[in-house]
Design an enzyme around this catalytic site. Structure first.
Site, short mmCIF file in Angstrom:
data_model
loop_
_atom_site.label_atom_id
_atom_site.label_comp_id
_atom_site.label_asym_id
_atom_site.label_seq_id
_atom_site.Cartn_x
_atom_site.Cartn_y
_atom_site.Cartn_z
N ARG A 8 0.86 -1.18 0.00
CA ARG A 8 0.00 0.00 0.00
C ARG A 8 0.90 1.23 0.00
O ARG A 8 2.06 1.17 0.36
CB ARG A 8 -0.88 0.04 1.26
CG ARG A 8 -2.20 -0.70 1.10
CD ARG A 8 -3.05 -0.55 2.33
NE ARG A 8 -3.95 0.60 2.25
CZ ARG A 8 -4.77 0.96 3.23
NH1 ARG A 8 -4.79 0.30 4.36
NH2 ARG A 8 -5.57 2.01 3.07
N HIS A 9 0.30 2.35 -0.38
CA HIS A 9 0.99 3.64 -0.27
C HIS A 9 1.25 3.95 1.21
O HIS A 9 0.60 3.38 2.09
CB HIS A 9 0.12 4.73 -0.89
CG HIS A 9 -1.28 4.74 -0.31
ND1 HIS A 9 -1.59 5.39 0.87
CD2 HIS A 9 -2.41 4.13 -0.72
CE1 HIS A 9 -2.85 5.19 1.15
NE2 HIS A 9 -3.39 4.43 0.21
N ASN A 15 -6.15 9.45 5.04
CA ASN A 15 -6.12 8.28 5.94
C ASN A 15 -6.16 8.76 7.38
O ASN A 15 -6.87 8.18 8.21
CB ASN A 15 -4.85 7.44 5.76
CG ASN A 15 -4.80 6.65 4.46
OD1 ASN A 15 -3.74 6.45 3.88
ND2 ASN A 15 -5.95 6.19 4.00
N ARG A 60 -0.90 9.74 -3.68
CA ARG A 60 -0.34 9.01 -2.53
C ARG A 60 0.55 7.83 -2.94
O ARG A 60 1.46 7.46 -2.21
CB ARG A 60 -1.43 8.61 -1.53
CG ARG A 60 -2.61 7.83 -2.09
CD ARG A 60 -3.73 7.86 -1.06
NE ARG A 60 -4.91 7.06 -1.39
CZ ARG A 60 -5.93 7.48 -2.13
NH1 ARG A 60 -5.89 8.68 -2.67
NH2 ARG A 60 -6.99 6.71 -2.34
N GLU A 81 -7.50 3.38 -6.59
CA GLU A 81 -8.36 2.80 -5.56
C GLU A 81 -9.79 2.65 -6.06
O GLU A 81 -10.21 3.35 -7.00
CB GLU A 81 -8.33 3.69 -4.29
CG GLU A 81 -9.16 3.21 -3.10
CD GLU A 81 -8.84 1.78 -2.63
OE1 GLU A 81 -8.93 0.83 -3.46
OE2 GLU A 81 -8.56 1.61 -1.44
N HIS A 147 -3.43 0.48 -3.64
CA HIS A 147 -4.42 0.79 -2.60
C HIS A 147 -5.07 -0.48 -2.07
O HIS A 147 -5.04 -1.51 -2.73
CB HIS A 147 -5.49 1.70 -3.20
CG HIS A 147 -4.94 2.90 -3.90
ND1 HIS A 147 -4.80 4.12 -3.30
CD2 HIS A 147 -4.44 3.04 -5.16
CE1 HIS A 147 -4.26 4.98 -4.16
NE2 HIS A 147 -4.04 4.35 -5.30
O1 G3H Z 1 -10.85 3.82 0.46
C1 G3H Z 1 -11.11 2.63 0.31
C2 G3H Z 1 -10.58 1.57 1.16
O2 G3H Z 1 -9.19 1.45 1.12
C3 G3H Z 1 -11.23 0.27 0.77
O3 G3H Z 1 -11.51 -0.39 1.95
O4 G3H Z 1 -13.29 -1.74 0.82
O5 G3H Z 1 -12.66 -2.12 3.23
O6 G3H Z 1 -13.94 -0.06 2.54
P1 G3H Z 1 -12.92 -1.11 2.15
#
Ligand code: G3H
Length: 195
Positions: A8-9, A15, A60, A81, A147
């Site tokens: 990941r970044h 965040n 990012r 993402e 992401h």
């Molecule tokens: O911003 C998106 C998240 O990194 C994705 O996570 O699918 O668990 O909400 P999630």
């Protein structure tokens, strides 16, 4: 064997605030991670002249790659993402409070749930196909800086995890480097061709 490194970044400003999506720069902790990653990559891939660094088109990931020198960098929109559509920029608490039906539908079926004017995990998995084909063609190591949702899908593909597990994979921490050996890749290809 040729490794594919997934990370990941580094932590972004969004965040820190718990906001999903967006396109903010790195936090101080995120910048420290970027430097540590550069150190790790430069040491680990020192003798791998043909290695490359793949990022998304979001700041990012590009900034996380920026301290790495000596390797070509490629930006892929397909590594961006999951698009949270109308929920982009919100926190999970805000979604729960202001759009409870959306929050519940996603909770019920996170794999198929598509954000209004955005994407589902299935959409992400589909758009990753060209990236996967290109990864399989590489002869040299690749570092993929992307992401959470995207890395869950990539990891699941190479580790042969079932589709329904993908949105729930837990160990895609911010700033963890997952190294997949090419052996896994061959096993997987055999598996696909055998179908
Ligand atoms: O911003 C998106 C998240 O990194 C994705 O996570 O699918 O668990 O909400 P999630």
């Amino acid at each position: 064997p040729r490794p594919i490194l997934l990370t990941r970044h580094g932590e972004s400003r969004d965040n820190v605030r718990g906001r999903i999506g967006g396109d903010t720069v790195l936090s101080d902790a995120g910048e420290i991670y970027a430097k540590k990653l550069a150190n790790f990559v430069e040491k680990r891939l020192k003798s791998e002249k043909a290695a490359s660094i793949w990022t998304s088109t979001l700041q990012r990931t590009i900034l996380t790659a920026s301290p790495i020198v000596g390797f070509p960098k490629i930006q892929w929109r397909a590594l961006d993402e999951i698009n949270a559509g109308v929920c982009d920029g919100m926190t999970y608490e805000e979604i729960k409070k202001n759009m409870p039906e959306e929050y519940e539908s996603r909770k019920k079926d996170k794999l198929r749930y598509r954000y209004p004017r955005g994407e589902s995990y299935l959409d992400v998995i589909q758009r990753l196909e060209p990236v996967i084909i290109e990864l399989e063609r590489q002869r040299a190591p690749v570092v993929v800086i992307s992401h959470q949702a995207v890395l869950r899908a990539l990891y699941a593909y190479f580790a042969d995890r079932p589709l329904k597990e993908i949105p729930h994979i837990e160990h895609i921490m911010l700033a963890a480097v997952i190294s997949l050996l090419v052996v896994i890749l061959f096993v997987l290809l055999l598996h696909i061709y055998a179908k």
